[in-house]
Design an enzyme around this catalytic site. Structure first.
Site, short mmCIF file in Angstrom:
data_model
loop_
_atom_site.label_atom_id
_atom_site.label_comp_id
_atom_site.label_asym_id
_atom_site.label_seq_id
_atom_site.Cartn_x
_atom_site.Cartn_y
_atom_site.Cartn_z
N ASP A 1 0.83 -1.21 0.00
CA ASP A 1 0.00 0.00 0.00
C ASP A 1 0.86 1.25 0.00
O ASP A 1 2.01 1.25 0.45
CB ASP A 1 -0.97 0.01 1.18
CG ASP A 1 -0.29 0.03 2.54
OD1 ASP A 1 0.70 -0.71 2.71
OD2 ASP A 1 -0.75 0.77 3.44
N GLU B 1 -0.04 -0.88 5.88
CA GLU B 1 1.04 -0.38 6.74
C GLU B 1 0.95 1.12 6.88
O GLU B 1 1.24 1.68 7.93
CB GLU B 1 2.40 -0.78 6.18
CG GLU B 1 3.57 -0.57 7.15
CD GLU B 1 4.16 0.83 7.12
OE1 GLU B 1 4.92 1.18 8.05
OE2 GLU B 1 3.87 1.60 6.18
#
Length: 391
Positions: free
Chosen positions: A80, A145
Site C-alpha cells: 500500500d 502499513e
C-alpha cells in the site's frame, strides 16, 4: 531494462492506496509460486476496509541433521501507498512509472515498491544459483502499513504465532537510506504511546470568570511541566524518550465563552530505558499533582525493539560493504514500522531500503542507480544467511 526495475514499474502501475492492494499481491504470488513458494492469503478486516495480506514461504528440503540446522529469513513489506495528494501538482501521473533525470517517479517508488521488487528478484537469482539451499525463505506482505496497521502485519504475526511458526531473521524493506542505498539501516525502533487528555472545567461567560472554571488555564501548568520533563537519557542505541503535543481543542468558537473542557492529544516516542506503564504512571502523577479534573485514554502503538549487532546485522553489513564499499550506520531514529509486530516472534529484525528523501511527497521517486545495488545487497545477504543456516 533490468528485472528489478521492470517489476518496480509494474508494482507502481497498480494504484494501491491503503487498504486497496490493487492486484499487487496477485502479481507477486505469480512470481513466487514457480520458485516453490506456498502462497497463502490471510486477508482481514471489515468489508469497508478489507486488508490484503500474503504469507509466502519456501521450505528448504531437509533430512536428518539438516533439519536442525535450517533457519528462516523473512522479508516484510507493504504494497500500500499513501494518497497522492493533488494530482495536478505531480510532474507526471503518480501511477504511471516515469523516468526523468536519472530517477524513477511514481507513488510508492521508494516507499516501498522498489524494495519489494529488489527482494523478489534477489530471491530468484539466489535460487537459480543455489537451487537446494539450507535456508527457509518467506515473504510477509500487507496492504495496510500506511493506514491503521490493525489488520495487516499484526494479524499475520498473531496467526503465525498461534501456529508456532519459527522466524529467525527478518529484513523489512522500509526506505532507510539517506544519500545512497546502504548508508543507513535501522536495527530497532522506538515505541509509540499516544494519549488523549480531556481536562474538564465549567463553561461560563468570559466577563464573569469567577462563575466559571477555565480548563485551558488549569491545564497549562501541567502541560508545561510535562513538556519540560526529562523522561530518560536514552542509551547507546536510542535517543532520549520524547513527549510532544499534536493537537489542542477547546472552546465553542465564540470569543466570549469560557470553554467547559479542553482536549489535548500527545505522543511519546520512547526508548528501551522507559516502559509504557511507567510513562503512564508518571503522566498521571503530574496531572493529579496539579489537581486537574480529567479523563485520559491511552493507545499503545508499539513497543520499542532492538536488534543488537549479531548474525543478521553482520550479514547485512558485509553485503553492503561488498556491494557499495560503505560502512553502514546503525540507527533507531524515525517513525514506527511493522517491524514492531514482527519483533514479537522474531529475535533479529532490521530495516533496509533505498533513500527516503521523497517518501510521501509529491513526485516521489527513487534514483535508478539505487535500485540494482539494493537487489544485490539483498542477494548477498541471502548468501551469508544461507551459509549460517548450514553451519
Amino acid at each position: 531494462m533490468s528485472p528489478t526495475l521492470l517489476l518496480t514499474e509494474q508494482l507502481i502501475a497498480h494504484p494501491s492506496v491503503t487498504p486497496d492492494d490493487a492486484g499487487c499481491l496477485d502479481l507477486l504470488a505469480r512470481r513466487l509460486a514457480p520458485l516453490g513458494f506456498a502462497c497463502e492469503r490471510l486477508d482481514s478486516g471489515p468489508e469497508n476496509f478489507r486488508v490484503s495480506n500474503l504469507w509466502s514461504k519456501r521450505t528448504a528440503a531437509r533430512s536428518g541433521q539438516a533439519q536442525a540446522a535450517t533457519k528462516t529469513v523473512v522479508f516484510a513489506g507493504h504494497t500500500d501507498v499513501v494518497p497522492t495528494g493533488p494530482v495536478e501538482q505531480w510532474s507526471s501521473p503518480p501511477f504511471t512509472p516515469t523516468h526523468r533525470d536519472g530517477r524513477l517517479y511514481g507513488r510508492g517508488a521508494s516507499d516501498m515498491k522498489a524494495s519489494i521488487a529488489a527482494f523478489v528478484v534477489a530471491v530468484e537469482e539466489f535460487l537459480a544459483a543455489t537451487p537446494d539451499p539450507r535456508l527457509d525463505i518467506a515473504l510477509l506482505l500487507t496492504s495496510d502499513e500506511e493506514g491503521p496497521s490493525v489488520d495487516g502485519t499484526k494479524v499475520v504475526i498473531e496467526q503465525l504465532r498461534a501456529r508456532g511458526e519459527r522466524l529467525d531473521w527478518c529484513i523489512v524493506g522500509e526506505p532507510t537510506s539517506v544519500e545512497q542505498t546502504g548508508d543507513m539501516i535501522k536495527n530497532g525502533r522506538r515505541g509509540t504511546l499516544s494519549g488523549r487528555l480531556t481536562v474538564r472545567g465549567v463553561q461560563g461567560h468570559i466577563a464573569y470568570p469567577q462563575l466559571a472554571r477555565n480548563p485551558i488555564h488549569q491545564a497549562v501548568p501541567a502541560l508545561t511541566e510535562l513538556a519540560a520533563t526529562v523522561w530518560d537519557e536514552g542509551n547507546a542505541f536510542f535517543p532520549p524518550t520524547s513527549w510532544q503535543m499534536s493537537n489542542i481543542h477547546g472552546g465553542t468558537g465564540a470569543t466570549n465563552v469560557i470553554p467547559g473542557q479542553v482536549v489535548i492529544d500527545f505522543n511519546f516516542r520512547f526508548s528501551t530505558e522507559s516502559t509504557a506503564e511507567g510513562l503512564q504512571q508518571r503522566v498521571h502523577a503530574v496531572l493529579d499533582r496539579h489537581g486537574l479534573e480529567y479523563d485520559l485514554t491511552w493507545t499503545l502503538g508499539g513497543q520499542p525493539f532492538l536488534t543488537t549487532p549479531g548474525e543478521l546485522v553482520q550479514a547485512v553489513q558485509q553485503a553492503i560493504r561488498a556491494e557499495t564499499g560503505l560502512e553502514t550506520e546503525l540507527s533507531t531514529t524515525g517513525g514506527t514500522s511493522d517491524g514492531r509486530f514482527i519483533a514479537q516472534i522474531c529475535p533479529q529484525v532490521i530495516e533496509l531500503g533505498p533513500p527516503n528523501a521523497s517518501i510521501h511527497k509529491i513526485d516521489e521517486n527513487v534514483r535508478l542507480v539505487d535500485i540494482e545495488p539494493l537487489k544485490n545487497i539483498y542477494r548477498r545477504t541471502l548468501d551469508h544467511l544461507n551459509a549460517l543456516a548450514g553451519a
